[in-house]
Design an enzyme around this catalytic site. Structure first.
Site, mmCIF file in Angstrom:
data_model
loop_
_atom_site.group_PDB
_atom_site.id
_atom_site.type_symbol
_atom_site.label_atom_id
_atom_site.label_comp_id
_atom_site.label_asym_id
_atom_site.label_seq_id
_atom_site.Cartn_x
_atom_site.Cartn_y
_atom_site.Cartn_z
ATOM 1 N N PRO A 129 0.811 -1.231 0.000
ATOM 2 C CA PRO A 129 0.000 0.000 0.000
ATOM 3 C C PRO A 129 0.840 1.275 0.000
ATOM 4 C CG PRO A 129 -0.941 -1.578 1.533
ATOM 5 C CD PRO A 129 0.365 -2.160 1.068
ATOM 6 N N SER A 133 6.273 1.313 -6.295
ATOM 7 C CA SER A 133 7.485 1.345 -7.099
ATOM 8 C C SER A 133 8.757 1.171 -6.265
ATOM 9 C CB SER A 133 7.571 2.669 -7.872
ATOM 10 O OG SER A 133 6.511 2.783 -8.793
ATOM 11 N N ILE A 158 -2.808 -6.906 -6.022
ATOM 12 C CA ILE A 158 -2.388 -8.253 -6.392
ATOM 13 C C ILE A 158 -3.407 -8.870 -7.355
ATOM 14 C CG2 ILE A 158 -1.728 -10.531 -5.566
ATOM 15 C CD1 ILE A 158 0.085 -8.131 -4.690
ATOM 16 N N THR A 159 -2.971 -9.086 -8.589
ATOM 17 C CA THR A 159 -3.805 -9.778 -9.566
ATOM 18 C C THR A 159 -3.969 -11.229 -9.143
ATOM 19 O OG1 THR A 159 -2.991 -8.334 -11.330
ATOM 20 C CG2 THR A 159 -3.994 -10.400 -12.011
ATOM 21 N N GLN A 336 -12.707 8.458 -30.896
ATOM 22 C CA GLN A 336 -12.926 9.638 -31.724
ATOM 23 C C GLN A 336 -13.452 9.253 -33.112
ATOM 24 O OE1 GLN A 336 -12.529 12.451 -30.176
ATOM 25 N NE2 GLN A 336 -13.135 13.806 -31.841
ATOM 26 N N GLU A 363 3.314 -3.431 -13.588
ATOM 27 C CA GLU A 363 4.683 -3.895 -13.879
ATOM 28 C C GLU A 363 5.682 -2.739 -13.951
ATOM 29 O OE1 GLU A 363 4.886 -6.872 -13.503
ATOM 30 O OE2 GLU A 363 3.608 -8.127 -14.745
ATOM 31 N N THR A 365 5.318 1.655 -13.323
ATOM 32 C CA THR A 365 4.679 2.742 -14.060
ATOM 33 C C THR A 365 5.576 3.209 -15.202
ATOM 34 O OG1 THR A 365 5.663 4.509 -12.744
ATOM 35 C CG2 THR A 365 3.608 3.535 -11.907
#
Length: 380
Positions: A129, A133, A158-159, A336, A363, A365
Site C-alpha cells: 500500500p 514502485s 495483487i492480480t 474519436q 509492472e 509505471t
C-alpha cells in the site's frame, strides 16, 4: 486487419492459429458479460491452461511448451485483442512461475507441471500500500519460528488475489534495503493468508486486483525460493520479462481498437459516403496503424534479445513504455473515430480505452520505465 507475421518455424504458425481459434470460441463472446458482472473467469483461464497456453515459454522438461519468447508474446497479443483480462492473467501467471522455475529447489520444481499446465494459478505479491514502485523498501516481514517463517504485512494491487492457488511473497527476512528481501512460496489455503475485497477498478473488472493481508501466516522454511536475501534480485529478473508481457497485451488491445475503428469507418456514412474516405479521419487511422506496428516491432526486438540470451532489460522497459502509451493513444483515437457511438457501451472501444490506462501503471509505471532507460543512458 490481418497482421503479417514472421515466425521462427511452422509450429509457431500453427500455435497462433490455435490461439485465434480458442480466442474466438472461448473469449470474444464472453468478455463484455464478465466485465459487466465483475466476475473472475477462472474456468476460462483453466481452459486456456489446458490448451497449453499458460506455460508456453518454459521448457518441455518442466511441463511447459518450450516456445521462444517472441512466439509467446504474439500469443498474448492475440488473446488481449479478444479479452484483456485473460491475456493479463496468462502474463501474470507466467511471471508467477518464474521464481520456482529459475531459483526453486528440486522439491519446489516438482510443482511446475501443475503450475504450467493450468491446474494451479499463481499470483505475484510484491507491491504494498505504501510502496508500489519502491520495492527495495517493502515492509512485509517474515521471521523464523521453528521450521516456519511467520509472515506479517499487507500486499496491494495483487492480480488473482483470492483466486490464485499459490502466492510468491516478497518479504523482509533481514535488514533494510534490497539485500534483506527474500521470496517465499505460499499455498493459498495457508491460515493467515487473507485476501481482501476486490478494488473498484476503472477497467479489467473481471480481474480486479485486491490487497492480501498476511496475519501471522506460517510458511514452511523449505518454501523459501533461492537463498535468503536474494528475493529482490528474483523479483527484478521476473519483472523484466513481465514487462514484455504487458507490452504484448497493449499491442493486442490497440490492434483490436484499430480493427474496430477501421471497420466502423468503412460502414458509417456521412455526406453521402463512408467516413473512411475523409482525409482527416483516414490520416488518423494511418497514424494509429503506424503506432501499433512500431510498438510490435519494438516488443519483438526485445523478445528476440531475450531468446538469444542477451541483455534485454532496457529494451523491455522501452517496449513497455512505448506500447502502453501507444495503446492509450490508439484507444482514445478509436473512440474519436466512432464519435458519440464510441462513448457508449454498445461498442467495445470505450471498455478498451478504460483498460488501456492500467497498462501504463502495472509492472512498473511508465515514469519508472523512463527512469530505468534514462539511467542506462547516462551511466558511466
Amino acid at each position: 486487419m490481418t497482421v503479417d507475421r514472421m515466425l521462427p518455424n511452422d509450429e509457431a504458425y500453427d500455435l497462433l492459429d490455435l490461439t485465434r481459434e480458442i480466442a474466438t470460441r472461448e473469449l470474444a463472446g464472453k468478455a463484455s458479460d464478465f466485465e459487466a458482472r465483475g466476475e473472475f473467469p477462472r474456468e476460462v483461464i483453466r481452459t486456456v491452461g489446458r490448451a497449453g497456453l499458460l506455460g508456453l515459454p518454459y521448457p518441455e522438461a518442466a511441463g511447459g511448451a518450450g516456445q521462444p519468447y517472441e512466439v509467446y508474446l504474439q500469443v498474448l497479443e492475440i488473446l488481449a485483442g479478444r479479452w484483456l483480462a485473460i491475456a493479463e492473467a496468462v502474463s501474470v501467471h507466467t511471471l508467477s512461475c518464474y521464481p520456482v522455475h529459475a531459483h526453486g529447489s528440486e522439491r519446489q520444481r516438482k510443482l511446475l507441471p501443475d503450475m504450467l499446465g493450468g491446474e494451479l494459478l499463481g499470483a505475484y505479491c510484491l507491491s504494498e500500500p505504501q510502496g508500489g514502485s519502491d520495492a527495495a523498501h517493502l515492509a512485509t516481514r517474515a521471521v523464523h519460528d521453528g521450521d516456519d517463517f511467520v509472515v506479517t504485512g499487507t500486499k496491494a494491487w495483487i492480480t488473482h488475489a483470492g483466486h490464485a492457488d499459490f502466492y510468491n511473497i516478497f518479504c523482509r527476512t533481514g535488514g533494510e534495503g534490497p539485500k534483506g528481501i527474500s521470496c517465499l512460496l505460499a499455498d493459498a489455503t495457508t491460515p493467515g493468508v487473507i485476501p481482501q475485497k476486490p478494488e473498484r477498478t476503472m477497467g479489467l473488472r473481471s480481474s480486479a486486483p485486491a490487497q492480501i493481508v498476511f496475519d501471522g501466516a506460517r510458511v514452511p522454511s523449505d518454501n523459501l525460493i533461492g537463498a535468503e536475501g536474494t528475493g529482490f534480485t528474483i523479483a527484478m529478473e521476473a519483472l523484466d520479462a513481465g514487462r514484455l508481457g504487458i507490452a504484448a497485451c497493449a499491442v493486442g488491445l490497440a490492434q483490436a481498437a484499430l480493427d474496430y475503428a477501421c471497420a466502423y469507418a468503412k460502414e458509417r456514412e456521412q455526406f453521402g459516403r463512408p467516413i473512411a474516405e475523409f482525409q482527416g479521419l483516414g490520416f488518423l487511422l494511418a497514424d494509429m496503424a503506424t503506432q501499433v506496428s512500431a510498438a510490435r516491432a519494438l516488443l519483438l526486438a526485445a523478445g528476440r534479445l531475450k531468446d538469444a540470451g542477451r541483455p534485454f532489460s532496457i529494451e523491455a522497459a522501452k517496449a513497455k513504455l512505448f506500447a502502453t502509451d501507444m495503446a492509450m493513444k490508439v484507444t482514445t483515437d478509436a473512440i474519436q473515430v466512432l464519435g458519440g457511438a464510441g462513448y457508449v457501451q454498445d461498442h467495445p472501444v470505450e471498455r478498451w480505452f478504460r483498460e488501456a490506462k492500467v497498462l501504463q501503471i502495472v509492472e512498473g509505471t511508465n515514469q519508472i520505465q523512463r527512469l530505468v532507460i534514462s539511467r542506462a543512458l547516462t551511466r558511466d
